[in-house]
Design a protein around this motif. Sequence first.
Motif: not given
Length: 130
Positions: A38-44
């Motif tokens: 459910d979390s937001e995607p993180w940048p690599r």
Amino acid sequence: MKIRNSSDWRDALPFELPVAAAEAVPGEPTRCAGCGIDSEPWPREALWVVKHRHPTNPAGFVRYYCADHKPVAKLAPPVSSPERARRSAPSAPRRLAAPTVPERAVVLCPDCFVQVPATGVCGMCGQQVA
């Protein structure tokens, strides 16, 4: 079922050692395995990639982690000398030697010159040999 492997970027990763995700495999933002789906995607650039061991797949599996959930590297403790390693290693349980049975002396038939079995009867001529 036999698992077949193909060669890709995951082969270059060491087991259980966090590596910066942007260096290992650049790409789109990804979710942290610890934060949940459910979390937001993180940048690599903000993620770490860790290759874990798998019980049935020798290639292991890869998970992405944010800085908050990044696992601690699991490294073997350094050993200073072979003698110290021998002293600190747990000793294997001692196996008792199997009891030895004395071998029966070879008995030859006086007429046939062949070895007589334990029954004492020659297999060639049938003579009883003591």
